[in-house]
Write an enzyme that holds these catalytic residues in place. Structure first.
Site, mmCIF file in Angstrom:
data_model
loop_
_atom_site.group_PDB
_atom_site.id
_atom_site.type_symbol
_atom_site.label_atom_id
_atom_site.label_comp_id
_atom_site.label_asym_id
_atom_site.label_seq_id
_atom_site.Cartn_x
_atom_site.Cartn_y
_atom_site.Cartn_z
ATOM 1 N N ASP A 208 0.847 -1.197 0.000
ATOM 2 C CA ASP A 208 0.000 0.000 0.000
ATOM 3 C C ASP A 208 0.881 1.245 0.000
ATOM 4 O O ASP A 208 0.675 2.172 0.778
ATOM 5 C CB ASP A 208 -0.921 -0.017 1.225
ATOM 6 C CG ASP A 208 -1.994 1.062 1.179
ATOM 7 O OD1 ASP A 208 -2.432 1.413 0.069
ATOM 8 O OD2 ASP A 208 -2.390 1.546 2.255
ATOM 9 N N ASN A 213 2.082 7.313 2.855
ATOM 10 C CA ASN A 213 2.820 6.366 3.694
ATOM 11 C C ASN A 213 4.330 6.584 3.612
ATOM 12 O O ASN A 213 5.108 5.711 4.006
ATOM 13 C CB ASN A 213 2.468 4.921 3.312
ATOM 14 C CG ASN A 213 1.178 4.466 3.968
ATOM 15 O OD1 ASN A 213 0.786 4.983 5.006
ATOM 16 N ND2 ASN A 213 0.500 3.507 3.355
ATOM 17 N N ASP A 225 3.651 2.059 7.808
ATOM 18 C CA ASP A 225 2.385 1.338 7.646
ATOM 19 C C ASP A 225 2.466 0.183 6.643
ATOM 20 O O ASP A 225 1.946 0.253 5.530
ATOM 21 C CB ASP A 225 1.271 2.303 7.245
ATOM 22 C CG ASP A 225 -0.115 1.674 7.435
ATOM 23 O OD1 ASP A 225 -0.178 0.531 7.946
ATOM 24 O OD2 ASP A 225 -1.108 2.308 7.071
#
Length: 333
Positions: A208, A213, A225
């Site tokens: 992701d 992030n 994350d």
């Protein structure tokens, strides 16, 4: 769902400050009473003030999403990357060598607080540096496999989510036919892109890796994350830095791969997957929101999800993706 699972879900949805602080103090920290809820809707994430020490970040895991074993695979990956001096934010280890903690109905992990800003995506130097670190993550990721975490595939990110929405009648009735027909168009096109890419190598990924992030500080991208870490093609951790028109994306891709290929080879056949993966993410995201519709935090954060306008816009975006899937892939010189 058994009674224990339901109690855990209810407790998670109604997590209150006293329980947050009690959980943290169960790990030997003395909280000073200050806490701040951070933007996270899959889990609950808070910045916690600690007496005479820097603040820490507490992540409370959503029940029934990951097993303890899958969470530990994420933790071990980030700890290994940290040991290799890759700037990821790994969980704190307690005196017993543990990173995943249990308190009452809750599972949580603690992290050091890291400040920073999102990278400048039109800055070639930023993208080149990000590319270098992602290549190093992938070099490590291909050394072994996940056992408990899933892989990124059409079934789980395209077919299952779209069928979930249709079977549960979560799309406005007047749009169901348009959505169903669109899925009948999109899934074969996505499969065709995977076929064109061929037998690409699947490795452990961040999964992701979007700009939010990345915490940019002092010329270094701190990568946070890894909650969605899974197995998939390397391009999954690169394409989310590419947006805008074709010319702009091509330039940004060259910047990323300029850094990436200093550490790891890149298979250009994976470029066939960019729009396929973008489309799968959009399909999966809509179903993800629908599955969280009963969570009070989602109802406050995403009130627009419950409107016909959301589905009109979603279907329009997917139609645009259908056109994008008809275009040739980006070119990397």
């Amino acid at each position: 769902m058994n009674h224990s699972d339901q109690k855990s879900i209810t407790a998670f949805q109604h997590l209150v400050p006293d329980e947050i602080l009690d959980s943290i103090e169960s790990q030997g920290y003395l909280c000073n009473g200050r806490f701040l809820a951070l933007n996270s809707y899959e889990n609950r994430v808070y910045q916690i003030g600690i007496e005479e020490s820097p603040s820490i970040i507490a992540k409370f895991y959503r029940p029934k999403r990951w097993s303890d074993e899958a969470i530990m695979e994420e933790h071990l990956l980030t700890l290994e990357l940290e040991k290799s001096e890759i700037p990821v934010v790994a969980p704190l280890i307690n005196q017993y060598g543990e990173t995943l903690h249990h308190y009452g109905h809750y599972r949580f992990a603690l992290y050091p607080q890291k400040g920073g800003r999102t990278p400048e995506l039109d800055n070639p130097q930023h993208l080149e540096i990000i590319g270098r670190f992602l290549a190093r993550i992938h070099l490590h990721g291909e050394q072994s496999d996940f056992q408990y975490r899933p892989s990124l595939n059409i079934e789980q990110f395209g077919i299952e989510p779209s069928q979930y929405l249709l079977k549960n009648r979560l799309i406005p009735m007047e749009l169901e036919s348009a959505y169903s027909n669109l899925m009948n168009d999109l899934i074969p096109k996505i499969q065709h892109r995977f076929d064109l890419a061929g037998n690409v190598k699947n490795i452990r990924l961040h999964g992701d890796c979007h700009p939010s992030n990345i915490l940019w500080r002092d010329g270094i991208p701190h990568i946070v994350d890894f909650d969605d870490a899974r197995t998939g093609p390397a391009i999954q951790d690169l394409w989310m830095f590419l947006s805008g028109d074709r010319q702009y994306q091509t330039i940004r891709l060259a910047d990323l791969l300029e850094g990436y290929t200093q550490f790891r080879d890149f298979n250009p056949r994976e470029l066939h997957l960019i729009e396929a993966l973008r489309t799968l993410r959009m399909i999966h995201y809509a179903a993800w929101l629908a599955k969280r519709a009963s969570d009070p935090a989602f109802q406050l954060a995403f009130p627009w999800f419950y409107t016909a306008r959301y589905w009109d816009d979603h279907i329009l975006s997917l139609k645009e993706q259908s056109s994008a899937l008809d275009n040739p892939p980006l070119i990397w010189d």
